[in-house]
Motif scaffolding. Structure first.
Motif, PDB file in Angstrom:
ATOM      1  N   ARG A  43       0.827  -1.213   0.000  1.00 33.52           N
ATOM      2  CA  ARG A  43       0.000   0.000   0.000  1.00 33.52           C
ATOM      3  C   ARG A  43       0.859   1.260   0.000  1.00 33.52           C
ATOM      4  NH1 ARG A  43      -3.368  -2.919   3.363  1.00 33.52           N
ATOM      5  NH2 ARG A  43      -2.294  -2.212   5.215  1.00 33.52           N
ATOM      6  N   GLU A  44       1.883   1.274   0.853  1.00 28.29           N
ATOM      7  CA  GLU A  44       2.758   2.449   0.935  1.00 28.29           C
ATOM      8  C   GLU A  44       3.483   2.685  -0.394  1.00 28.29           C
ATOM      9  OE1 GLU A  44       5.298   1.512   4.238  1.00 28.29           O
ATOM     10  OE2 GLU A  44       3.672   1.754   5.701  1.00 28.29           O
ATOM     11  N   SER A  45       3.990   1.632  -0.983  1.00 29.62           N
ATOM     12  CA  SER A  45       4.736   1.760  -2.239  1.00 29.62           C
ATOM     13  C   SER A  45       3.832   2.171  -3.392  1.00 29.62           C
ATOM     14  CB  SER A  45       5.442   0.446  -2.566  1.00 29.62           C
ATOM     15  OG  SER A  45       6.370   0.120  -1.552  1.00 29.62           O
ATOM     16  N   ALA A  46       2.617   1.626  -3.429  1.00 32.25           N
ATOM     17  CA  ALA A  46       1.663   2.007  -4.476  1.00 32.25           C
ATOM     18  C   ALA A  46       1.295   3.482  -4.333  1.00 32.25           C
ATOM     19  CB  ALA A  46       0.412   1.141  -4.411  1.00 32.25           C
ATOM     20  N   GLY A  47       1.103   3.931  -3.099  1.00 32.22           N
ATOM     21  CA  GLY A  47       0.791   5.338  -2.865  1.00 32.22           C
ATOM     22  C   GLY A  47       1.920   6.257  -3.304  1.00 32.22           C
ATOM     23  N   LEU A  48       3.153   5.858  -3.004  1.00 28.82           N
ATOM     24  CA  LEU A  48       4.315   6.655  -3.411  1.00 28.82           C
ATOM     25  C   LEU A  48       4.424   6.702  -4.935  1.00 28.82           C
ATOM     26  CD1 LEU A  48       6.894   8.246  -2.850  1.00 28.82           C
ATOM     27  CD2 LEU A  48       8.091   6.044  -2.591  1.00 28.82           C
ATOM     28  N   ALA A  49       4.269   5.563  -5.580  1.00 33.37           N
ATOM     29  CA  ALA A  49       4.347   5.522  -7.046  1.00 33.37           C
ATOM     30  C   ALA A  49       3.271   6.418  -7.663  1.00 33.37           C
ATOM     31  CB  ALA A  49       4.207   4.088  -7.548  1.00 33.37           C
ATOM     32  N   LEU A  50       2.072   6.402  -7.093  1.00 30.85           N
ATOM     33  CA  LEU A  50       0.998   7.239  -7.625  1.00 30.85           C
ATOM     34  C   LEU A  50       1.299   8.719  -7.420  1.00 30.85           C
ATOM     35  CD1 LEU A  50      -1.721   7.503  -9.011  1.00 30.85           C
ATOM     36  CD2 LEU A  50      -2.813   7.204  -6.771  1.00 30.85           C
ATOM     37  N   SER A  67       0.053   3.227 -12.210  1.00 33.76           N
ATOM     38  CA  SER A  67      -0.001   3.670 -10.806  1.00 33.76           C
ATOM     39  C   SER A  67      -1.428   3.777 -10.315  1.00 33.76           C
ATOM     40  CB  SER A  67       0.693   5.028 -10.655  1.00 33.76           C
ATOM     41  OG  SER A  67       2.047   4.924 -10.999  1.00 33.76           O
ATOM     42  N   VAL A  68      -2.311   4.300 -11.153  1.00 28.90           N
ATOM     43  CA  VAL A  68      -3.722   4.427 -10.769  1.00 28.90           C
ATOM     44  C   VAL A  68      -4.344   3.033 -10.600  1.00 28.90           C
ATOM     45  CG1 VAL A  68      -5.991   5.254 -11.526  1.00 28.90           C
ATOM     46  CG2 VAL A  68      -3.970   6.725 -11.783  1.00 28.90           C
ATOM     47  N   ALA A  69      -4.055   2.128 -11.520  1.00 33.50           N
ATOM     48  CA  ALA A  69      -4.600   0.766 -11.421  1.00 33.50           C
ATOM     49  C   ALA A  69      -4.075   0.041 -10.190  1.00 33.50           C
ATOM     50  CB  ALA A  69      -4.265  -0.027 -12.685  1.00 33.50           C
ATOM     51  N   ASN A  70      -2.785   0.193  -9.910  1.00 32.38           N
ATOM     52  CA  ASN A  70      -2.219  -0.466  -8.733  1.00 32.38           C
ATOM     53  C   ASN A  70      -2.805   0.106  -7.441  1.00 32.38           C
ATOM     54  OD1 ASN A  70      -0.673  -2.130 -10.352  1.00 32.38           O
ATOM     55  ND2 ASN A  70       1.217  -1.003 -10.053  1.00 32.38           N
ATOM     56  N   GLN A  71      -3.065   1.423  -7.434  1.00 31.51           N
ATOM     57  CA  GLN A  71      -3.714   2.017  -6.259  1.00 31.51           C
ATOM     58  C   GLN A  71      -5.121   1.446  -6.074  1.00 31.51           C
ATOM     59  OE1 GLN A  71      -2.236   3.910  -4.065  1.00 31.51           O
ATOM     60  NE2 GLN A  71      -4.017   4.299  -2.804  1.00 31.51           N
ATOM     61  N   ALA A  72      -5.813   1.235  -7.176  1.00 33.74           N
ATOM     62  CA  ALA A  72      -7.146   0.618  -7.106  1.00 33.74           C
ATOM     63  C   ALA A  72      -7.059  -0.755  -6.448  1.00 33.74           C
ATOM     64  CB  ALA A  72      -7.755   0.505  -8.504  1.00 33.74           C
ATOM     65  N   GLN A  73      -6.025  -1.507  -6.781  1.00 32.88           N
ATOM     66  CA  GLN A  73      -5.816  -2.820  -6.155  1.00 32.88           C
ATOM     67  C   GLN A  73      -5.735  -2.685  -4.638  1.00 32.88           C
ATOM     68  OE1 GLN A  73      -5.896  -5.709  -7.418  1.00 32.88           O
ATOM     69  NE2 GLN A  73      -4.708  -5.911  -9.267  1.00 32.88           N
ATOM     70  N   CYS A  74      -4.988  -1.685  -4.193  1.00 30.02           N
ATOM     71  CA  CYS A  74      -4.731  -1.537  -2.758  1.00 30.02           C
ATOM     72  C   CYS A  74      -5.958  -1.114  -1.965  1.00 30.02           C
ATOM     73  CB  CYS A  74      -3.604  -0.528  -2.523  1.00 30.02           C
ATOM     74  SG  CYS A  74      -1.995  -1.142  -3.046  1.00 30.02           S
ATOM     75  N   ILE A  75      -6.810  -0.300  -2.578  1.00 30.02           N
ATOM     76  CA  ILE A  75      -7.958   0.195  -1.801  1.00 30.02           C
ATOM     77  C   ILE A  75      -9.228  -0.625  -2.017  1.00 30.02           C
ATOM     78  CG2 ILE A  75      -7.058   2.536  -1.720  1.00 30.02           C
ATOM     79  CD1 ILE A  75      -9.250   3.234  -3.768  1.00 30.02           C
ATOM     80  N   MET A 182       7.942  -0.959 -20.493  1.00 31.18           N
ATOM     81  CA  MET A 182       7.954  -2.317 -19.939  1.00 31.18           C
ATOM     82  C   MET A 182       7.666  -2.304 -18.440  1.00 31.18           C
ATOM     83  SD  MET A 182      11.081  -4.118 -22.022  1.00 31.18           S
ATOM     84  CE  MET A 182      10.927  -5.696 -21.188  1.00 31.18           C
ATOM     85  N   ALA A 183       8.189  -1.328 -17.724  1.00 25.05           N
ATOM     86  CA  ALA A 183       7.900  -1.228 -16.288  1.00 25.05           C
ATOM     87  C   ALA A 183       6.414  -1.014 -16.071  1.00 25.05           C
ATOM     88  CB  ALA A 183       8.709  -0.099 -15.658  1.00 25.05           C
ATOM     89  N   ALA A 184       5.818  -0.143 -16.881  1.00 25.99           N
ATOM     90  CA  ALA A 184       4.381   0.122 -16.737  1.00 25.99           C
ATOM     91  C   ALA A 184       3.560  -1.132 -17.020  1.00 25.99           C
ATOM     92  CB  ALA A 184       3.957   1.251 -17.664  1.00 25.99           C
ATOM     93  N   VAL A 185       3.978  -1.928 -17.981  1.00 24.72           N
ATOM     94  CA  VAL A 185       3.228  -3.132 -18.342  1.00 24.72           C
ATOM     95  C   VAL A 185       3.482  -4.264 -17.342  1.00 24.72           C
ATOM     96  CG1 VAL A 185       2.962  -4.932 -20.100  1.00 24.72           C
ATOM     97  CG2 VAL A 185       3.126  -2.525 -20.776  1.00 24.72           C
ATOM     98  N   TYR A 186       4.727  -4.555 -17.039  1.00 22.06           N
ATOM     99  CA  TYR A 186       5.057  -5.694 -16.182  1.00 22.06           C
ATOM    100  C   TYR A 186       4.749  -5.449 -14.712  1.00 22.06           C
ATOM    101  CZ  TYR A 186       7.590  -7.715 -20.163  1.00 22.06           C
ATOM    102  OH  TYR A 186       7.923  -8.242 -21.389  1.00 22.06           O
ATOM    103  N   LEU A 187       4.815  -4.202 -14.267  1.00 23.66           N
ATOM    104  CA  LEU A 187       4.568  -3.906 -12.852  1.00 23.66           C
ATOM    105  C   LEU A 187       3.103  -3.550 -12.594  1.00 23.66           C
ATOM    106  CD1 LEU A 187       7.896  -2.017 -12.078  1.00 23.66           C
ATOM    107  CD2 LEU A 187       7.307  -4.418 -11.593  1.00 23.66           C
ATOM    108  N   LEU A 188       2.256  -3.781 -13.555  1.00 24.81           N
ATOM    109  CA  LEU A 188       0.812  -3.691 -13.420  1.00 24.81           C
ATOM    110  C   LEU A 188       0.349  -5.098 -13.051  1.00 24.81           C
ATOM    111  CD1 LEU A 188      -1.928  -2.216 -13.941  1.00 24.81           C
ATOM    112  CD2 LEU A 188      -1.717  -2.967 -16.306  1.00 24.81           C
TER     113      LEU A 188
END
Length: 194
Positions: A43-50, A67-75, A182-188
């Motif tokens: 959660r902390e890392s997703a928030g920082l990335a966003l 970043s927005v999609a990963n934040q959605a995962q966390c909340i 690639m980071a945006a695709v693989y880290l999603l």
């Protein structure tokens, strides 16, 4: 994971900013924490990335969409309605990535022979178009991933772990546009309910 150490001069020569590298590190920390089951750190890392993405990247940048999609995962576990809104925003952001991708620079790759190097130089436009096609295909896969109705609802540790391991194997050694995409695709990563 191989540790990378970049100096400010390395970033600047490659056309990267400190925010580019900070985002990648935060997104990696999110993915690694999620795969390891450390929900708080994820959660902390997703928030920082966003935060980095919203402050430093333009709307067409795929790292903002991720970043927005990963934040959605966390909340999602605590606020499903907000997670749904964020996921919708992420879809729109991924759809807007076309011009960003079209502006990417095709990487210069070391070749095994003078023949291949000459062919690349002689057919540079074809070479660029092949890369563009590959990049748009990667973007389409990311859009399909977050458009899947199970992206947030279904925890899929194996899929997340596979994506994380693929990033570790295929992450370009050079700081370039391809690495950003690639980071945006693989880290999603699907199924990470931080």
């Amino acid at each position: 994971m191989v540790s990378e150490k970049w100096e400010l001069n390395d970033l600047l020569q490659a056309g990267w900013s400190p925010s580019d590298l900070e985002w990648e590190q935060a997104a990696e920390a999110y993915a690694k924490s999620g795969v390891e089951g450390d929900a708080q750190r994820a959660r902390e890392s997703a928030g920082l990335a966003l935060r980095i993405a919203r402050e430093a990247f333009r709307p067409g940048d795929p790292r903002l969409a991720t970043s927005v999609a990963n934040q959605a995962q966390c909340i999602a576990p605590t606020d499903g309605a907000l997670a749904e809104k964020l996921l919708h925003e992420a879809c729109l952001l991924w759809q807007a990535c076309g011009p960003w991708i079209d502006a990417m620079q095709a990487p210069r790759v070391a070749r095994s022979s003078m023949f291949h190097m000459r062919m690349e130089q002689r057919h540079r436009d074809t070479y660029r178009e092949n890369w563009r096609s590959k990049w748009h295909g990667m973007s389409e896969k990311a859009m399909a991933k977050i458009s899947d109705t199970d992206f947030v609802e279904t925890s899929n540790a194996n899929t997340a772990k596979d994506a994380w391991e693929q990033w570790q194997r295929e992450r370009p050694a050079m700081l370039n546009d391809t690495r950003k995409l690639m980071a945006a695709v693989y880290l999603l990563l699907p199924g990470l309910k931080g």
